[in-house]
Design an enzyme around this catalytic site. Sequence first.
Site, PDB file in Angstrom:
ATOM      1  N   ASP A 295       0.815  -1.223   0.000  1.00 50.71           N
ATOM      2  CA  ASP A 295       0.000   0.000   0.000  1.00 50.71           C
ATOM      3  C   ASP A 295       0.845   1.269   0.000  1.00 50.71           C
ATOM      4  OD1 ASP A 295      -2.379  -1.432   0.022  1.00 50.71           O
ATOM      5  OD2 ASP A 295      -2.573  -1.376   2.206  1.00 50.71           O
TER       6      ASP A 295
ATOM      7  N   ARG B 223      -0.101   4.113  17.050  1.00 44.92           N
ATOM      8  CA  ARG B 223      -0.639   5.142  16.137  1.00 44.92           C
ATOM      9  C   ARG B 223      -0.405   6.562  16.607  1.00 44.92           C
ATOM     10  NH1 ARG B 223       0.222   1.933  12.304  1.00 44.92           N
ATOM     11  NH2 ARG B 223      -1.350   0.367  11.847  1.00 44.92           N
TER      12      ARG B 223
ATOM     13  N   ASP C 129      -7.535   2.385  12.467  1.00 42.94           N
ATOM     14  CA  ASP C 129      -6.268   3.113  12.412  1.00 42.94           C
ATOM     15  C   ASP C 129      -6.394   4.475  11.742  1.00 42.94           C
ATOM     16  OD1 ASP C 129      -4.691   1.330  13.844  1.00 42.94           O
ATOM     17  OD2 ASP C 129      -4.431   0.025  12.107  1.00 42.94           O
TER      18      ASP C 129
ATOM     19  N   SER D  13      -3.246  -9.463   6.243  1.00 44.88           N
ATOM     20  CA  SER D  13      -2.793  -8.115   6.513  1.00 44.88           C
ATOM     21  C   SER D  13      -2.240  -8.106   7.933  1.00 44.88           C
ATOM     22  CB  SER D  13      -3.974  -7.155   6.381  1.00 44.88           C
ATOM     23  OG  SER D  13      -3.679  -5.942   7.032  1.00 44.88           O
TER      24      SER D  13
HETATM   25  N1  ARG Z   1      -7.845  -4.513  15.067  1.00 47.80           N
HETATM   26  C1  ARG Z   1      -6.626  -4.013  15.611  1.00 47.80           C
HETATM   27  C2  ARG Z   1      -6.752  -2.573  15.995  1.00 47.80           C
HETATM   28  O1  ARG Z   1      -7.632  -1.913  15.514  1.00 47.80           O
HETATM   29  C3  ARG Z   1      -5.436  -4.272  14.730  1.00 47.80           C
HETATM   30  C4  ARG Z   1      -5.443  -3.674  13.345  1.00 47.80           C
HETATM   31  C5  ARG Z   1      -4.194  -4.114  12.708  1.00 47.80           C
HETATM   32  N2  ARG Z   1      -4.041  -3.871  11.322  1.00 47.80           N
HETATM   33  C6  ARG Z   1      -3.642  -4.823  10.450  1.00 47.80           C
HETATM   34  N3  ARG Z   1      -3.244  -4.455   9.306  1.00 47.80           N
HETATM   35  N4  ARG Z   1      -3.680  -6.090  10.736  1.00 47.80           N
HETATM   36  O2  ARG Z   1      -6.012  -2.089  16.804  1.00 47.80           O
END
Ligand code: ARG
Length: 414
Positions: free
Chosen positions: A13, A93, A122, A173
């Site tokens: 990405d 983040r 995110d 992912s």
């Molecule tokens: N669901 C988790 C969160 O919102 C992890 C998201 C992780 N992203 C990924 N690309 N697997 O904190």
Amino acid sequence: MSTVVLAYSGGLDTSVAIRWIKEKYDLDVIALTIDVGNERDLQAISARAAQIGAVKSLVVDGRADFTRYFVWPALQAGALYEGVYPLATALARPLIARLLVEVARAEGAVAVAHGCTGKGNDQVRFDVSINTLAPDLKIIAPVREWSMTRDNEIAYAAEHNIPIQATNASPYSTDQNLWGRSIECGILEDPWAEPPEEVYAWTSNPDTNDAKEPTYLEIAFQNGIPVSLNGEEMEGHELVETLNRLAGDYGIGRIDHVENRLVGIKSREIYEAPAATVLLAAHKALESLTLSREQLRFKEIVANEYARLIYDGQWYSALHQDLAAYVQSTQRFVSGDVRIKLGRGKCSIVGRKSDNSLYNLGLATYDSGDQFDHNAALGFIKLWGLPLSTQAQAQLLPSIGFEGNLLKQAETKM
Ligand code: ARG
């Protein structure tokens, strides 16, 4: 020409985004790669950004700050989203957002960019944090803006000579930092399907790895922060990374969670968090020795709120400052040592001690040396139960009983 600072991970990405932003917005792209303890070759990733067309490519080692300002407060709070997720992705983040803003200021950029989709948490965490810290910066989120499928992206990459890694062929992912690894997509989207072994990278299979003898660890805490492992003092991120390896070898820290996203979707996520699993358990064990029953009860409420605000992207909020201050105050006596046994797939707390311990053997023992005043218990029980018996006599007795007579029923069944 104006510039944009892109949070660059080296994945498909954000690699495609370097070219796409240039074409769509005519901005020079500065790639910012942040080391939050994800043990990849960040210099190579950074070089790739330059090769794809970034005018500048920066690598920042954020491990110490991440541990000190994000991971430790979450550990001290005992933060677990919905009781199970140690929040690795969510915690990184606000740090990344802040570094994006700092680099944007230093470079005089007009915008920042990230590779989040339009369906996840995110994007909310990034955008809310960036808007809070620097409302004048424009936010570009290419993946949310373009309408390319994964295959379209791969084709775009081929067309523009963008090198992509073999890992991009994976159906999953993932996101990782020293507090944990998050995995989603592919077969995992079926909540009935057991995660295939291939999704795990940090934990060995606890069912099939060569029978491992249990091993013991000792972790020392100072005001709720781990400072040494088996007697060896270490930097925080070093301690966490070491524990990830030790506990990961035992298959500890696999989490399978159907979670409620902030944007209203239920999603099935797999996490690997060996160090977080061990440290949260050890920290809790030390608190059980050093905090009163009332502190523990109230702190549980705060922990839930703290986890929720991290998950919901409210790191830079007054509520966070308030809760963090409360948590810090609770940690002033949380110092001492915890003994942990690692076995296949599980860690058990087998010992804890502290100079501030509230455990009093004279009060607890059933052996000789008992100092507890047994007679005082009688008066205590009388007053503790007084409102219950008063109310029962006045109002409740008819509704409190069982239907029929338990003793009779038991007799007839014989
Ligand atoms: N669901 C988790 C969160 O919102 C992890 C998201 C992780 N992203 C990924 N690309 N697997 O904190």
